[in-house]
Structure formats: structure tokens, C-alpha cells
Design a protein around this motif. Structure first.
Motif, PDB file in Angstrom:
ATOM      1  N   UNK A   2     -32.424  -5.245 -23.601  1.00 61.25           N
ATOM      2  CA  UNK A   2     -31.926  -3.876 -23.714  1.00 61.25           C
ATOM      3  C   UNK A   2     -30.400  -3.824 -23.601  1.00 61.25           C
ATOM      4  N   UNK A   3     -29.800  -4.754 -22.864  1.00 58.34           N
ATOM      5  CA  UNK A   3     -28.351  -4.764 -22.680  1.00 58.34           C
ATOM      6  C   UNK A   3     -27.674  -5.212 -23.974  1.00 58.34           C
ATOM      7  N   UNK A   4     -26.665  -4.417 -24.373  1.00 49.68           N
ATOM      8  CA  UNK A   4     -25.982  -4.669 -25.647  1.00 49.68           C
ATOM      9  C   UNK A   4     -24.520  -5.058 -25.488  1.00 49.68           C
ATOM     10  N   UNK A  20     -24.812 -12.231 -26.327  1.00 53.36           N
ATOM     11  CA  UNK A  20     -25.670 -12.159 -25.144  1.00 53.36           C
ATOM     12  C   UNK A  20     -26.910 -13.001 -25.399  1.00 53.36           C
ATOM     13  N   UNK A  21     -26.920 -14.160 -24.785  1.00 50.23           N
ATOM     14  CA  UNK A  21     -27.999 -15.127 -24.974  1.00 50.23           C
ATOM     15  C   UNK A  21     -28.775 -15.308 -23.667  1.00 50.23           C
ATOM     16  N   UNK A  22     -29.886 -15.977 -23.760  1.00 51.03           N
ATOM     17  CA  UNK A  22     -30.653 -16.269 -22.543  1.00 51.03           C
ATOM     18  C   UNK A  22     -29.850 -17.171 -21.605  1.00 51.03           C
ATOM     19  N   UNK A  40     -23.253  -3.967 -17.036  1.00 54.13           N
ATOM     20  CA  UNK A  40     -24.203  -4.221 -18.111  1.00 54.13           C
ATOM     21  C   UNK A  40     -24.462  -2.895 -18.834  1.00 54.13           C
ATOM     22  N   UNK A  41     -24.101  -2.836 -20.113  1.00 55.68           N
ATOM     23  CA  UNK A  41     -24.197  -1.597 -20.886  1.00 55.68           C
ATOM     24  C   UNK A  41     -25.386  -1.625 -21.837  1.00 55.68           C
ATOM     25  N   UNK A  42     -25.991  -0.470 -22.024  1.00 53.23           N
ATOM     26  CA  UNK A  42     -27.084  -0.349 -22.970  1.00 53.23           C
ATOM     27  C   UNK A  42     -26.589  -0.018 -24.381  1.00 53.23           C
ATOM     28  N   UNK A  43     -25.348   0.405 -24.499  1.00 52.58           N
ATOM     29  CA  UNK A  43     -24.795   0.691 -25.816  1.00 52.58           C
ATOM     30  C   UNK A  43     -23.812  -0.416 -26.219  1.00 52.58           C
ATOM     31  N   UNK A  44     -23.724  -0.706 -27.502  1.00 53.45           N
ATOM     32  CA  UNK A  44     -22.927  -1.845 -27.957  1.00 53.45           C
ATOM     33  C   UNK A  44     -21.418  -1.670 -27.855  1.00 53.45           C
ATOM     34  N   UNK A  45     -20.929  -0.456 -27.612  1.00 58.27           N
ATOM     35  CA  UNK A  45     -19.482  -0.273 -27.521  1.00 58.27           C
ATOM     36  C   UNK A  45     -18.951  -0.353 -26.095  1.00 58.27           C
ATOM     37  N   UNK A 128     -34.532  -7.163 -14.618  1.00 61.77           N
ATOM     38  CA  UNK A 128     -35.380  -6.091 -15.127  1.00 61.77           C
ATOM     39  C   UNK A 128     -34.553  -5.119 -15.972  1.00 61.77           C
ATOM     40  N   UNK A 129     -33.368  -4.757 -15.475  1.00 60.01           N
ATOM     41  CA  UNK A 129     -32.511  -3.852 -16.234  1.00 60.01           C
ATOM     42  C   UNK A 129     -32.076  -4.489 -17.552  1.00 60.01           C
ATOM     43  N   UNK A 130     -31.695  -5.753 -17.505  1.00 57.65           N
ATOM     44  CA  UNK A 130     -31.270  -6.448 -18.722  1.00 57.65           C
ATOM     45  C   UNK A 130     -32.370  -6.398 -19.777  1.00 57.65           C
ATOM     46  N   UNK A 131     -33.601  -6.578 -19.363  1.00 55.85           N
ATOM     47  CA  UNK A 131     -34.715  -6.643 -20.316  1.00 55.85           C
ATOM     48  C   UNK A 131     -35.245  -5.264 -20.739  1.00 55.85           C
ATOM     49  N   UNK A 132     -35.197  -4.278 -19.827  1.00 56.63           N
ATOM     50  CA  UNK A 132     -35.832  -2.987 -20.116  1.00 56.63           C
ATOM     51  C   UNK A 132     -34.862  -1.812 -20.233  1.00 56.63           C
ATOM     52  N   UNK A 133     -33.688  -1.934 -19.601  1.00 51.54           N
ATOM     53  CA  UNK A 133     -32.747  -0.822 -19.577  1.00 51.54           C
ATOM     54  C   UNK A 133     -33.085   0.230 -18.539  1.00 51.54           C
ATOM     55  N   UNK A 134     -33.986  -0.084 -17.640  1.00 49.33           N
ATOM     56  CA  UNK A 134     -34.423   0.872 -16.619  1.00 49.33           C
ATOM     57  C   UNK A 134     -34.203   0.320 -15.207  1.00 49.33           C
TER      58      UNK A 134
END
Length: 145
Positions: A2-4, A20-22, A40-45, A128-134
Motif C-alpha cells: 500500500x505504501x507508495x 520500494x522493494x521487499x 511512509x506515504x500511501x500516495x506516490x507524491x 501491517x501499514x506498509x502492506x494494507x495502509x491501515x
């Protein structure tokens, strides 16, 4: 993921979605129990319009600040220091009984009620946030307007 976009203030680096790699995520999660300051941002900008998680750790204390769409802010919540919440408006910012030794970007210190010492739970929350955004449901969160 989810993190961009990732802003790594610990190393003065930024990572866009295609970077953003594993391996990068593993590196970040490995650094949390040591010392780290990242967003860690959910939007790409990297603006935080869709939400972000700010992470600050000194190896002993960890603060997680979750901003949801720039409208709601939640901090990880440490119930061991619940009695200090009332003191936040009254106390000296240097009071070690109320404030942790960490801060955001050299600014106001983070209250102990908004920081945890369980690094394993903190790492799980970040992953969890990185993977789901929550927000991770396995730790307590407090809403601060």
C-alpha cells in the motif's frame, strides 16, 4: 504494498513506488528496533493526502503517528502512561516522567503515552501499514485532534 512513497529522514533519502522493494522494507523493519525516523506515504507524491505513518525510534522508545487523509491523527497509545495525558497541557516539556526521549524532527518531545517500548509489536504495526495502509489492530491507538 500500500505504501507508495517513503521519506527516510534517518539517511536523508526518498524512495518512489518503483524503488520500494521487499529488500528495502526488510531493511526498514530491521532498523526500527535500533533507531529510525521515516514517513511512509500511501500516495506516490509524498504529500500525505491519502494518509501516512510517521515512525520514530531511538531503540528503546517507538512512536507511530498515523494520519488518515489529513483529517484524523492517531498515535500508538501506551496505557502505562495513561495518567500523564492530563498533564500534557500543563507540564514542562523536559519532564522525563511525561515525555519520552524521542521527538519528531527535532521538535517537541513525544509524550510517553504516545510511544511504546514493545519493538516487536511496533515492527508488526509498521509492516501491517506498509502492506494494507491501515492501522495495526494488534496495538492500542489514541485519537488526538
Amino acid at each position: 504494498m500500500a505504501v507508495k512513497y517513503i521519506e527516510d529522514n534517518s539517511h536523508g533519502e526518498q524512495y518512489e513506488e518503483d524503488e520500494i522493494t521487499t529488500d528495502l522494507i526488510s531493511k526498514i523493519l530491521h532498523e526500527v528496533p535500533k533507531e529510525i525516523e521515516i514517513i511512509l506515504y500511501l500516495d506516490p507524491d509524498g504529500e500525505g493526502h491519502r494518509g501516512c505513518l510517521e515512525v520514530v525510534s531511538d531503540g528503546d522508545w517507538l512512536s507511530l503517528c498515523y494520519d488518515h487523509n489529513e483529517t484524523e491523527t492517531y498515535f500508538c497509545y501506551n496505557s502505562e502512561f495513561a495518567d500523564t495525558v492530563v498533564q500534557l497541557d500543563e507540564v514542562d516539556l523536559r519532564d522525563e516522567n511525561v515525555y519520552s526521549p524521542i521527538d519528531y524532527d527535532g521538535q517537541i518531545p513525544i509524550p510517553k503515552c504516545q510511544a511504546i517500548t514493545d519493538m516487536d509489536a511496533g515492527v508488526k504495526a509498521i509492516e501491517y501499514f506498509i502492506r494494507t495502509g491501515r492501522r495495526y489492530p494488534g496495538i492500542d491507538w489514541g485519537y488526538w485532534p
